[in-house]
Design an enzyme around this catalytic site. Sequence first.
Site, short mmCIF file in Angstrom:
data_model
loop_
_atom_site.label_atom_id
_atom_site.label_comp_id
_atom_site.label_asym_id
_atom_site.label_seq_id
_atom_site.Cartn_x
_atom_site.Cartn_y
_atom_site.Cartn_z
N ARG A 113 0.81 -1.23 0.00
CA ARG A 113 0.00 0.00 0.00
C ARG A 113 0.84 1.27 0.00
NH1 ARG A 113 -3.12 -3.14 3.69
NH2 ARG A 113 -4.97 -3.95 2.65
N LYS A 135 3.19 11.85 -10.94
CA LYS A 135 2.43 11.01 -11.88
C LYS A 135 3.18 9.70 -12.07
CE LYS A 135 -0.25 14.17 -14.72
NZ LYS A 135 -0.43 14.75 -16.07
N GLU A 177 10.33 20.46 -23.60
CA GLU A 177 9.40 20.59 -22.46
C GLU A 177 9.70 21.89 -21.69
OE1 GLU A 177 6.81 18.66 -21.87
OE2 GLU A 177 7.25 16.68 -22.73
N LYS A 214 7.12 24.20 -12.77
CA LYS A 214 6.43 22.93 -12.49
C LYS A 214 5.99 22.85 -11.03
CE LYS A 214 5.35 18.53 -13.43
NZ LYS A 214 5.44 17.41 -14.32
N GLU A 224 -4.42 17.56 -11.44
CA GLU A 224 -4.79 17.97 -12.80
C GLU A 224 -6.29 18.22 -12.98
OE1 GLU A 224 -2.49 16.04 -15.90
OE2 GLU A 224 -4.00 16.58 -17.38
N ARG A 228 -2.93 22.37 -14.02
CA ARG A 228 -1.90 21.40 -14.45
C ARG A 228 -2.05 21.02 -15.93
NH1 ARG A 228 0.77 16.56 -10.83
NH2 ARG A 228 2.18 15.79 -12.42
N ASN A 232 0.17 20.17 -20.65
CA ASN A 232 -0.16 19.41 -21.86
C ASN A 232 -0.07 20.28 -23.12
OD1 ASN A 232 -0.72 17.14 -20.31
ND2 ASN A 232 -2.84 17.80 -19.99
N HIS A 235 0.89 18.81 -26.41
CA HIS A 235 0.78 17.35 -26.30
C HIS A 235 -0.41 16.76 -27.07
CE1 HIS A 235 3.85 17.92 -23.32
NE2 HIS A 235 3.92 16.63 -23.04
N HIS A 239 0.94 14.10 -29.26
CA HIS A 239 0.68 12.66 -29.07
C HIS A 239 0.18 12.03 -30.36
CE1 HIS A 239 0.25 12.68 -24.40
NE2 HIS A 239 1.47 12.41 -24.78
N HIS A 251 9.40 11.80 -27.97
CA HIS A 251 8.26 12.49 -27.38
C HIS A 251 8.44 14.03 -27.40
CE1 HIS A 251 4.96 13.40 -24.66
NE2 HIS A 251 5.82 14.08 -23.92
N1 GLY Z 1 4.15 15.90 -17.44
C1 GLY Z 1 2.90 16.48 -17.23
C2 GLY Z 1 2.50 16.54 -15.81
O1 GLY Z 1 3.30 16.27 -14.95
O2 GLY Z 1 1.37 16.85 -15.52
#
Ligand code: GLY
Length: 341
Positions: A113, A135, A177, A214, A224, A228, A232, A235, A239, A251
């Site tokens: 857990r 993430k 990025e 960030k 998100e 957040r 994207n 993206h 993508h 990417h």
């Molecule tokens: N790489 C995108 C985020 O961390 O939300």
Amino acid sequence: MVIHVELGASSYDIELCRGALARAGELINLNRKVMVVTDSGVPAEYADTVRNLAKEGYQVTVPQGEESKCFAMLEHILGVMLDMGFTRKDAVVAVGGGVVGDLAGFAASMYMRGIDFYNIPTTLLSQVDSSIGGKTAVDFHGYKNVIGAFYQPKKVIIDPDVLKTLEKRQVAAGMAEAIKMSLTSDAEMFAMLEEADDIYADIDMVIEKALLIKKHVVECDEKEAGLRKILNFGHTVGHGIESARGGYFYHGECVALGMLPMCSEEVRSRLVPVLKKAGLPTELRLYEDDLREVMTAVSHDKKSAAGGIDAVLVHEAGSFEIKKLTLAEIEEKTKKIFSPR
Ligand code: GLY
């Protein structure tokens, strides 16, 4: 320097310092069983350093590439931990790029857990973006990151010295990025990148500025629900290009291309020279069939919601608009930039 990420009980520090990898034993608690997860593309010495500093170090080296973000690898890591008698007091350390961080973080989130997780990103992309914010995920049934968890690391160690062994094209992909973050959130940083003769000359500064953006975004919106989403930027179409061109582009290169349809003419005219200077692609010819493939991939993106896709638009450097666009509107924008004339 230390950048603190304030997330209540899940707060943590990012140590940004040249030579930090060799000091991992001082910066994090390795005085226990430690599972080091790395991949076959990461110089072995980086994972060896951490494993040798641990009281009882173990290591799983997964094959390099997105394919490793799968249940089989996750099961393998968890199986080794169970066989070696890992308890709740032990830890997982990721030493690698985004794939390793996502996989190792997800394993740490699940084992008993949740046990301590540390991230030591070794690519520019993971240093400026994916190692921060918790993430973690694996891919499933052809969908990227569709099974995962928000699970914050206990600490992130960023050592820019490790970038010296990174292929130039990978460094550029990470820079995409950082450029992305400057465009939505820091006009001064974008101007700095624009004015630099050598965009890579002060990479520590680029990493620091990107991390501060960030940090702010994650602190405001950990899960998100709103802000957040600006991460994207580039993206959605990116993508689409990534899956349609099946591994041809990295990417970050797709993000570079994917930003172009989503900015104003004025911003685009400033962005293209910055991308070129960074060694990133700025041109792509999408014929009818290619465009259809890109748009099919865009429509399959898990972030697509009924009624449209939350697209991030930049009309002016340092600011953004999150706007629901229909697939037809995204197609129109993509066509305008990439259709052969
Ligand atoms: N790489 C995108 C985020 O961390 O939300």
